[in-house]
Design a protein around this motif. Sequence first.
Motif, short mmCIF file in Angstrom:
data_model
loop_
_atom_site.label_atom_id
_atom_site.label_comp_id
_atom_site.label_asym_id
_atom_site.label_seq_id
_atom_site.Cartn_x
_atom_site.Cartn_y
_atom_site.Cartn_z
N LYS A 181 0.64 -1.43 0.04
CA LYS A 181 -0.24 0.07 0.06
C LYS A 181 0.98 1.14 -0.10
N TYR A 182 1.87 1.23 0.60
CA TYR A 182 2.51 2.40 0.90
C TYR A 182 4.10 2.55 0.05
N HIS A 183 4.55 1.53 -0.67
CA HIS A 183 5.52 1.71 -1.66
C HIS A 183 5.61 2.86 -2.19
N ASP A 184 4.81 3.78 -2.67
CA ASP A 184 5.02 4.73 -3.30
C ASP A 184 5.06 6.06 -2.49
N ARG A 185 5.39 5.73 -1.28
CA ARG A 185 5.72 6.99 -0.24
C ARG A 185 7.04 7.29 -0.49
N TRP A 186 7.95 6.69 -1.23
CA TRP A 186 9.24 7.30 -1.50
C TRP A 186 9.49 8.55 -1.98
N GLN A 187 8.45 9.01 -2.91
CA GLN A 187 8.28 10.34 -3.06
C GLN A 187 7.74 11.54 -2.15
N SER A 188 7.21 10.94 -1.26
CA SER A 188 6.97 11.89 -0.01
C SER A 188 7.39 11.86 1.18
N LEU A 189 8.75 11.06 1.44
CA LEU A 189 9.21 10.83 2.68
C LEU A 189 9.46 12.47 3.14
N CYS A 190 9.54 12.53 4.68
CA CYS A 190 9.79 13.65 5.25
C CYS A 190 10.69 13.44 6.30
N GLN A 191 11.27 14.66 7.07
CA GLN A 191 11.95 14.58 8.10
C GLN A 191 11.59 13.46 9.19
N ASN A 192 9.90 13.34 9.40
CA ASN A 192 9.49 12.68 10.35
C ASN A 192 9.81 11.17 10.17
N ASP A 193 10.25 10.59 8.80
CA ASP A 193 10.24 9.34 8.48
C ASP A 193 11.81 8.89 8.85
N PHE A 194 12.73 9.84 9.06
CA PHE A 194 14.10 9.52 9.38
C PHE A 194 14.32 9.91 10.88
N GLU A 195 13.30 10.55 11.66
CA GLU A 195 13.76 10.65 13.06
C GLU A 195 13.39 9.63 13.95
N LYS A 196 14.39 9.51 15.08
CA LYS A 196 14.22 8.46 15.85
C LYS A 196 12.77 8.45 16.62
N ARG A 197 12.11 7.35 17.16
CA ARG A 197 10.80 7.40 17.40
C ARG A 197 10.77 7.09 18.76
N ASN A 198 10.46 8.02 19.70
CA ASN A 198 10.41 7.94 21.19
C ASN A 198 9.03 7.57 21.69
N ASP A 199 8.87 6.98 22.87
CA ASP A 199 7.86 6.57 23.55
C ASP A 199 7.04 7.88 23.53
N TYR A 200 5.60 7.52 23.51
CA TYR A 200 4.91 9.21 23.34
C TYR A 200 4.67 9.33 24.91
N TYR A 201 4.81 10.55 25.45
CA TYR A 201 4.86 10.86 26.85
C TYR A 201 3.41 11.07 27.22
N THR A 202 2.24 11.28 26.37
CA THR A 202 1.22 11.71 26.75
C THR A 202 -0.06 10.54 27.01
N ASN A 203 0.74 9.24 26.77
CA ASN A 203 -0.17 8.31 26.87
C ASN A 203 -1.47 8.47 25.79
N GLY A 204 -1.04 8.45 24.82
CA GLY A 204 -2.34 8.71 23.63
C GLY A 204 -3.08 10.02 23.61
N TYR A 205 -2.76 11.19 24.61
CA TYR A 205 -3.66 12.23 24.50
C TYR A 205 -2.79 13.08 23.47
N CYS A 206 -3.59 13.78 22.67
CA CYS A 206 -2.89 14.83 21.92
C CYS A 206 -3.33 16.18 22.56
N MET A 207 -2.20 17.07 22.74
CA MET A 207 -2.44 18.32 23.63
C MET A 207 -2.33 19.18 22.42
N ASN A 208 -3.43 19.90 22.23
CA ASN A 208 -3.43 21.24 21.31
C ASN A 208 -3.73 22.36 21.95
N THR A 209 -2.95 23.44 21.74
CA THR A 209 -3.27 24.61 22.66
C THR A 209 -3.83 25.80 21.72
#
Lengths: 551, 515
Positions: A181-209
């Motif tokens: 499904k995602y093979h053609d994402r090669w053309q839209s890779l961004c910084q996000n794809d290369f960054e180290k993925r850490n554990d999410y600190y909010t336990n699933g909550y999305c903080m929007n201010t």
Amino acid sequence: MKLLKKKKFLKRILAFFMLGSIIFIFLSNFLKPKWNYPLFGDNNSESLRTFYRQERGVNDVIFLGTSHCIYGISPMEIYCQEKINSYNLGTSIQQIGTTYYLLKEVLHRQNPKVVIMDVSGLFLIENEDETDIAWRYVLDEMPLGRNKIEATLEYAKTMQNQFEGSEKINYIFPVLFPIIKYHDRWQSLCQNDFEKRNDYYTNGYCMNTNVYNRGVTMEQMNDVAQYLVQTSLWKSENESFCLEEKHLYEAKISEKNKEWLRKIKSVCEENGTELLLVKIPTIDFPQFYPSSWTIYRSEEMKRISNELDIPFLDIMYDTEIEIEIEHDFCDGGRHLNYSGSKKISDYLAEYLVNEYKLVSRQNESMDRKLEFYNKVTEVANLQIEYNLDSYLARLFEKKENYIICIAACDDMNISLTENNIQLLQKLGVQLHEKGRKDSRYSLIALIDSGEKIYESMSNQLIEYCYTTIDGIDIAMKSSGWHGASTAQIYINGVDYACNTRGINFVILDKRTGQIIDSVCFDTYLQEQNCVHRDAFKHLEEYRLKLMKMEY
Amino acid sequence: MTFVGLQFCFFCGMTILFYFLFPKKNRWLVLLFSSIIFYCTWSLKIIYYIVFSIICAYCCSIAIYNKNKKAEIYLKEIDLSSEEKKNYMHKNKNECKLILAVGLLFILSALIFTKGYRLYHKSFIAPVGISYYTLSLVAYMADVYWKKIKEPEHNILKLALFAMYFPKILQGPICKFQNISKQLFDNHEFEYENLCFGIQLMLWGYFKKIVIADRLMMFVNSVFDNIDRTSGCMVVVAAILGSFQLYCDFSGCMNIAEGFSQILGISLEKNFNHPFFSETAAEFWRRWHITLGVWFKDYIYMPLVVSPTLIKLSGKIRSRFGKRSGKAFITIVPLSCVWLLTGLWHGTGWNYVIWGCFWGSIIIISTIFDPEIQKVNLLLHIPVNSSIWHFFRKIRTFLLFSFTRIITIPNNFLTSKEALKLIIHKFNIWELFDGSIFLVTDTMNRANFMLVFLCIFLLGFVSIIEEKRGSLRKVISEQPIIFRWSLYYGLLFSIIIFGIYGPGYDAAGFVYMQY
């Protein structure tokens, strides 16, 4: 000899396949969309990924539901209040079928005492674009197992029903091998794809201010809903009009979704888990946003909850939480911001203790997360502040950590109160006597770690440049009504000021070097209206930088 | 089931496994069985056509063979005068000719019927590969009649395998019975080298098909499907890219078929020999779809050239208008027939007739006026042996082919006419540089164009090496394992990542499959 040769070839083929499989798995994960900020606000991937990395049996409460749940309930806030361990497993457009399989995963891995489900998913109508992506958010992160296989088959069935003539296999394979499904994402890779993925600190909550108010009140929403719920769609057929069964706004729960709810109830009962249905507030015109929580849906939900004997808590209509339409939503009434979610989370924390007798459980991992969470909320609290006095008090409290840039625009002192002036002076901004009395003056002030670096007031355009010890270039420009009516605050060449009438602030965090807030208080008007610019963007950039520094 | 897809890969794997696990003597049965399954995946209804054709070819060839054998025995046993012998043989030949004619009539009528019927009923499902197996069976019957095949196949199932062998049924190659039968029915041992070489060739085929051809197809189809909204410049680009698309599509399929067969130890005939390196139209068609060209040469061109009527007519023209006219006549008539039929074989619309006439005319003119062309070259002091001249001729032939793509891509002549008008009236070369090319279709953005040009460059590089050094796979096999494996993984994962497949893309069939 021949046998030896055969063995050698066999080994070689095996090694080739093994190495190929490793590369395949790596590429599959690499090309898979991360569904995270900065591209995607809901953090579905990171939230699910962190959930699966959690220890077994740590959560007493699990939250399930759509984006309303992601933005509305903060497990860290609940932990902070009552030390109850919980996890928010809400995902964008979470369909009720997906909720069921997620719940099964939860019960397989955790042993929650209470499962709280936001009921939005029960009213979702499957449509071509959203169904696919809604399932994929969950399936892409779900590890291979019985639940994933069952969920995949259900997903394939749902998709097949939507696209006539399509084959189930075409939906099953891309789940098992996401690269299809995602093979053609090669053309839209961004910084996000290369960054180290850490554990999410909010336990699933999305903080929007962000704070965005469309001005729709609950009464207006229900008035419109009353009309829409009674009006059906008309369609022309063979030159005569006929009535379709579909209404402009659907307040009924389909039989299929009711069946899913029954299944959810029975799976909870089997595992001795309490199920509580809730509804997070959502206020918008239903013709623009079908997930608006109108009184009609509330009544329907109460009827179903009675019929199925499942407790239902309508936070919007049946509790005394004061949700302010002006300050508590991030996108015009659809999703709660940090301010709104704090109110809901605090209420739920108390509710869980009172109604379900949940006891506090100190958890080391949660404590670590909370420490980080508090650092982020320190900024978030600043960003949701809309009272100048409180804002100045908060700045004063942490003035050692900040570089505070102040620039006035147009007219800044007609409605400046004595209290405001005192707090500004406490912060270090003395305000010229003449400038304080006469209106329409320019003002520039710069405070670095609580120390005033520069202050100037004039009835002409004033400019100032400064470079901090860390090499941050700051350039400021202010002009009152007598000049060009402008307030510009450039940090490393980029203007971050709101540049609207009143006092413009740009706050820099010294430790991370990030801009944490850009705000303007309209001190010309008595209401002292306040606008924060790009609050969520600043918060996320600050959070990412802090994460990089701390992990 | 086409050659593209996980089902086909699984099917191939199973066929290979069963083939080598089966007792050696009957391994060809595995191929027959899998060919039947492969054919049935298209539709059970259309299998009657191929069964009918196989039965016709079988009966006809056996009847001819028996008739000839009977005649041989009769002539040996009974003492006849030479006149009587001649008369008997003549009579026997006529009877064989009649049998052949009846057989051909049956087989070809099925082909003509399906092609004609499809013209008026677009929803009609033509039997898959009918053009390919029909030509193979026609060649088989003719070879039996001409005694090029000494003994026809007595086992109808083996003949069925020859006609239905699944790697060649979709797009050829059009194999001759005498060249492939032994390989199909022989017992092959599993060989590691064959496995490696076969997989390499299949991967290269998939790369050409799903990375290059299908990517280019999105652009080419978009230009010709929206001819009223496009410009002359885009038509020219689409025609040029359309040439690469067709080459990669067709030769990619051939590589997949060849590669799979090689794993089993079967060597299929070569259908392409780097056609874009051709310097003349005639050379181009000797390098492009080689087996079809050979078929037309052996079964249309040569019989016409040696036919007594044509020789007689040529003699008459020679005596009346001179030697050159006679020679020209014997060139024009068979070539015209061949190219008209080639055009009609590719499709029944007017554009295909024009396409055939165009290529026929080019080849005829260049053959007849060769002395004059040589003279002009001499007069203009063109250095005919220089590499620049060779390069120019290659580009010229390629552009000629690209021009004919304008006639064949749209499938109807009105669109082709419109495209040609656009080239004349609405041509703005600046569109190549202002980014318009990336706006033709959403899927062909800048990144995709960059990728496709890189792939075409790679294709050219591989072709040059193969043209100069022969098989590249042999060169690769001599390299160290790290280099080889990196290459294999590179190719495999390029197909997986850059291939046009999966949700959001329509699985594209092979272009030559429709013939």
